[in-house]
Design an enzyme around this catalytic site. Structure first.
Site, PDB file in Angstrom:
ATOM      1  NE  ARG A   1      21.517 -24.500   5.764  1.00  0.00           N
ATOM      2  CZ  ARG A   1      20.973 -23.606   5.014  1.00  0.00           C
ATOM      3  NH1 ARG A   1      21.298 -23.627   3.819  1.00  0.00           N
ATOM      4  NH2 ARG A   1      19.948 -22.805   5.626  1.00  0.00           N
ATOM      5  N   GLY A   2      26.636 -24.649   6.335  1.00  0.00           N
ATOM      6  CA  GLY A   2      27.401 -23.681   7.211  1.00  0.00           C
ATOM      7  C   GLY A   2      26.623 -23.405   8.489  1.00  0.00           C
ATOM      8  CD  GLU A   3      21.460 -21.181   8.080  1.00  0.00           C
ATOM      9  OE1 GLU A   3      20.709 -21.693   8.504  1.00  0.00           O
ATOM     10  OE2 GLU A   3      21.399 -20.209   6.928  1.00  0.00           O
ATOM     11  CG  ASP A   4      22.606 -27.511   9.778  1.00  0.00           C
ATOM     12  OD1 ASP A   4      21.721 -26.426  10.294  1.00  0.00           O
ATOM     13  OD2 ASP A   4      22.239 -28.476   9.058  1.00  0.00           O
ATOM     14  CB  THR A   5      28.336 -28.764  10.694  1.00  0.00           C
ATOM     15  OG1 THR A   5      28.731 -28.615   9.372  1.00  0.00           O
ATOM     16  CG2 THR A   5      27.005 -29.437  11.084  1.00  0.00           C
ATOM     17  NE  ARG A   6      30.500 -20.994   7.807  1.00  0.00           N
ATOM     18  CZ  ARG A   6      30.964 -21.200   6.419  1.00  0.00           C
ATOM     19  NH1 ARG A   6      32.031 -21.488   6.251  1.00  0.00           N
ATOM     20  NH2 ARG A   6      29.730 -21.054   5.553  1.00  0.00           N
TER      21      ARG A   6
ATOM     22  N   GLY B   1      19.383 -17.782  -3.186  1.00  0.00           N
ATOM     23  CA  GLY B   1      19.130 -17.276  -4.370  1.00  0.00           C
ATOM     24  C   GLY B   1      20.334 -16.816  -5.254  1.00  0.00           C
TER      25      GLY B   1
ATOM     26  CD  GLU C   1      29.061 -27.023  -1.785  1.00  0.00           C
ATOM     27  OE1 GLU C   1      29.246 -25.906  -1.438  1.00  0.00           O
ATOM     28  OE2 GLU C   1      29.143 -27.731  -1.015  1.00  0.00           O
TER      29      GLU C   1
END
Length: 169
Positions: free
Chosen positions: A31-36, A64, A98
């Site tokens: 999840r990009g927002e969490d760990t990118r 979406g 994914e």
């Protein structure tokens, strides 16, 4: 040259040659927002510094939107998938799609799957409790029952695999 070295030399490929064929050693799901910009970027850098060709989606994903065919193809053509489960991983239908594809490739293509639980309890992922419970309440309202069931099954299946558990201190 002994047999092991000869086999390794003949079967290995450089990262650049494998990515030209569309094949990757490792697909990173996160999840990009969490760990990118934290754990996942450090993991990506460490793996590439050791010569692994790693697919890490750099695009910001829009809610979406349909999962990109190129992304599904990257999953299929990877030898291994590493899933970084974080507190908001299951909030993203994109991540869950994914995950379904990754678990399908594990079953049909014998792809290796390594889950990493980053600041999230594996039991919460397995049972969709804790922070995942509210995510699934939202998904139940927004998505078809069969899709939500597929996501739940994939989460449970992935959480039952041997994994790493990491917490920020």
């Amino acid at each position: 040259m002994d047999a092991r070295k000869a086999h390794k030399a003949s079967s290995s490929s450089s990262p650049s040659s494998s990515s030209k064929r569309g094949e990757y050693h490792i697909f990173l799901s996160f999840r990009g927002e969490d760990t990118r910009y934290g754990f996942t970027s450090h993991l990506h850098k460490a793996l590439e510094s050791r010569g692994y060709d790693v697919f890490m989606d750099e695009d910001d994903l829009q809610v979406g939107k349909v999962i990109k065919p190129e992304l599904l193809q990257a999953i299929e053509k990877s030898k291994m998938s590493v899933i970084v489960f974080s507190t908001r991983y299951a909030d993203s239908s994109w991540c869950l799609d994914e995950l379904v594809k990754i678990m399908e490739c594990r079953r049909t293509l014998n792809q290796i799957v390594l889950p990493i639980f980053y600041n999230v309890d594996p039991s919460d992922v397995r049972k969709q409790t804790g922070t995942l419970a509210s995510d699934f309440q939202k998904h139940t309202i927004r998505h078809k029952d069969e899709v939500v069931k597929e996501w739940r099954k994939a989460l449970t299946e992935a959480a039952n695999l041997c994994a790493g558990v990491l917490e920020d201190r």
